[in-house]
Scaffold this motif. Sequence first.
Motif, PDB file in Angstrom:
ATOM      1  N   GLY A  44       0.776  -1.227   0.000  1.00 13.12           N
ATOM      2  CA  GLY A  44       0.000   0.000   0.000  1.00 13.12           C
ATOM      3  C   GLY A  44       0.811   1.282   0.000  1.00 13.12           C
ATOM      4  N   VAL A  45       2.080   1.205  -0.418  1.00 11.70           N
ATOM      5  CA  VAL A  45       2.926   2.403  -0.468  1.00 11.70           C
ATOM      6  C   VAL A  45       2.826   3.006  -1.865  1.00 11.70           C
ATOM      7  N   LYS A  46       2.449   4.280  -1.913  1.00  8.74           N
ATOM      8  CA  LYS A  46       2.318   4.964  -3.202  1.00  8.74           C
ATOM      9  C   LYS A  46       3.672   5.506  -3.650  1.00  8.74           C
ATOM     10  N   ARG A  47       3.858   5.539  -4.963  1.00  6.73           N
ATOM     11  CA  ARG A  47       5.046   6.190  -5.533  1.00  6.73           C
ATOM     12  C   ARG A  47       4.912   7.700  -5.318  1.00  6.73           C
ATOM     13  N   ASN A  48       6.032   8.393  -5.347  1.00  8.15           N
ATOM     14  CA  ASN A  48       5.921   9.846  -5.275  1.00  8.15           C
ATOM     15  C   ASN A  48       5.373  10.349  -6.613  1.00  8.15           C
ATOM     16  N   THR A  49       4.744  11.494  -6.569  1.00  3.11           N
ATOM     17  CA  THR A  49       4.033  12.035  -7.720  1.00  3.11           C
ATOM     18  C   THR A  49       4.949  12.247  -8.920  1.00  3.11           C
ATOM     19  N   ASP A  50       6.149  12.739  -8.691  1.00  5.20           N
ATOM     20  CA  ASP A  50       7.075  12.996  -9.799  1.00  5.20           C
ATOM     21  C   ASP A  50       7.461  11.711 -10.517  1.00  5.20           C
ATOM     22  N   GLU A  51       7.734  10.662  -9.749  1.00  5.49           N
ATOM     23  CA  GLU A  51       8.103   9.377 -10.346  1.00  5.49           C
ATOM     24  C   GLU A  51       6.932   8.809 -11.152  1.00  5.49           C
ATOM     25  N   ARG A  52       5.743   8.875 -10.578  1.00  7.95           N
ATOM     26  CA  ARG A  52       4.547   8.376 -11.266  1.00  7.95           C
ATOM     27  C   ARG A  52       4.325   9.144 -12.577  1.00  7.95           C
ATOM     28  N   TYR A  53       4.434  10.466 -12.513  1.00  2.00           N
ATOM     29  CA  TYR A  53       4.233  11.295 -13.695  1.00  2.00           C
ATOM     30  C   TYR A  53       5.275  10.961 -14.772  1.00  2.00           C
ATOM     31  N   ALA A  54       6.522  10.791 -14.373  1.00  2.00           N
ATOM     32  CA  ALA A  54       7.583  10.461 -15.332  1.00  2.00           C
ATOM     33  C   ALA A  54       7.309   9.122 -16.011  1.00  2.00           C
ATOM     34  N   MET A  55       6.848   8.151 -15.238  1.00  5.74           N
ATOM     35  CA  MET A  55       6.526   6.839 -15.804  1.00  5.74           C
ATOM     36  C   MET A  55       5.365   6.950 -16.797  1.00  5.74           C
ATOM     37  N   LEU A  56       4.356   7.738 -16.442  1.00  6.21           N
ATOM     38  CA  LEU A  56       3.214   7.918 -17.324  1.00  6.21           C
ATOM     39  C   LEU A  56       3.648   8.607 -18.611  1.00  6.21           C
ATOM     40  N   GLN A  57       4.464   9.646 -18.508  1.00  7.72           N
ATOM     41  CA  GLN A  57       4.941  10.362 -19.698  1.00  7.72           C
ATOM     42  C   GLN A  57       5.727   9.437 -20.619  1.00  7.72           C
ATOM     43  N   GLU A  58       6.512   8.557 -20.030  1.00  9.82           N
ATOM     44  CA  GLU A  58       7.294   7.607 -20.832  1.00  9.82           C
ATOM     45  C   GLU A  58       6.360   6.718 -21.664  1.00  9.82           C
ATOM     46  N   ILE A  59       5.264   6.281 -21.065  1.00 11.14           N
ATOM     47  CA  ILE A  59       4.289   5.461 -21.786  1.00 11.14           C
ATOM     48  C   ILE A  59       3.602   6.287 -22.865  1.00 11.14           C
ATOM     49  N   LEU A  60       3.141   7.483 -22.497  1.00 10.98           N
ATOM     50  CA  LEU A  60       2.413   8.329 -23.440  1.00 10.98           C
ATOM     51  C   LEU A  60       3.259   8.731 -24.643  1.00 10.98           C
ATOM     52  N   ASN A  61       4.572   8.757 -24.493  1.00  7.70           N
ATOM     53  CA  ASN A  61       5.464   9.119 -25.587  1.00  7.70           C
ATOM     54  C   ASN A  61       5.653   7.995 -26.603  1.00  7.70           C
ATOM     55  N   LYS A  62       5.178   6.799 -26.275  1.00  4.53           N
ATOM     56  CA  LYS A  62       5.293   5.668 -27.201  1.00  4.53           C
ATOM     57  C   LYS A  62       4.290   5.842 -28.343  1.00  4.53           C
TER      58      LYS A  62
END
Length: 153
Positions: A44-62
Amino acid sequence: MKIHIIGGSGSGKTYLANRLSEEYNIGHYDLDDLLWDNKADSYGVKRNTDERYAMLQEILNKDNWIIEGVYYKWCKQCFADADRIFLLEVPRHTYRYRIIKRFIRRKLGLEKGKKETLKSLKDLLKWADSYSANDMTEIKKLVEPYENKVIRI
């Protein structure tokens, strides 16, 4: 092809994402893997917002992706970038049955997943009811500008 699949627990998001991923040979990404830190020492530990956003951006850039999950507040760019948005809304008895069935299959070792207890099952059923009653209304408003690419199931 960029596909965003959204719906509550037990709506069939993962099933649909897996089928589309196999059919079209497109990578499938579960938003839970972006929100939760699966490498943390405790559950139940959430990632920090910056890390989550960076991961999402990496996917969206595909060039191609299938993203699925219940989240929408931090995923607005997913809706804008998607070629198709699948909005899954199933009856209460259907999603509750699927959630309970998944819980039993995991307990029997027939399906892999997180460690769940009867309390977590009860909490998830309650959460799913709330999501269906409240969050789906917000999601429908959020996708209104993209109505030409929304597929409702």
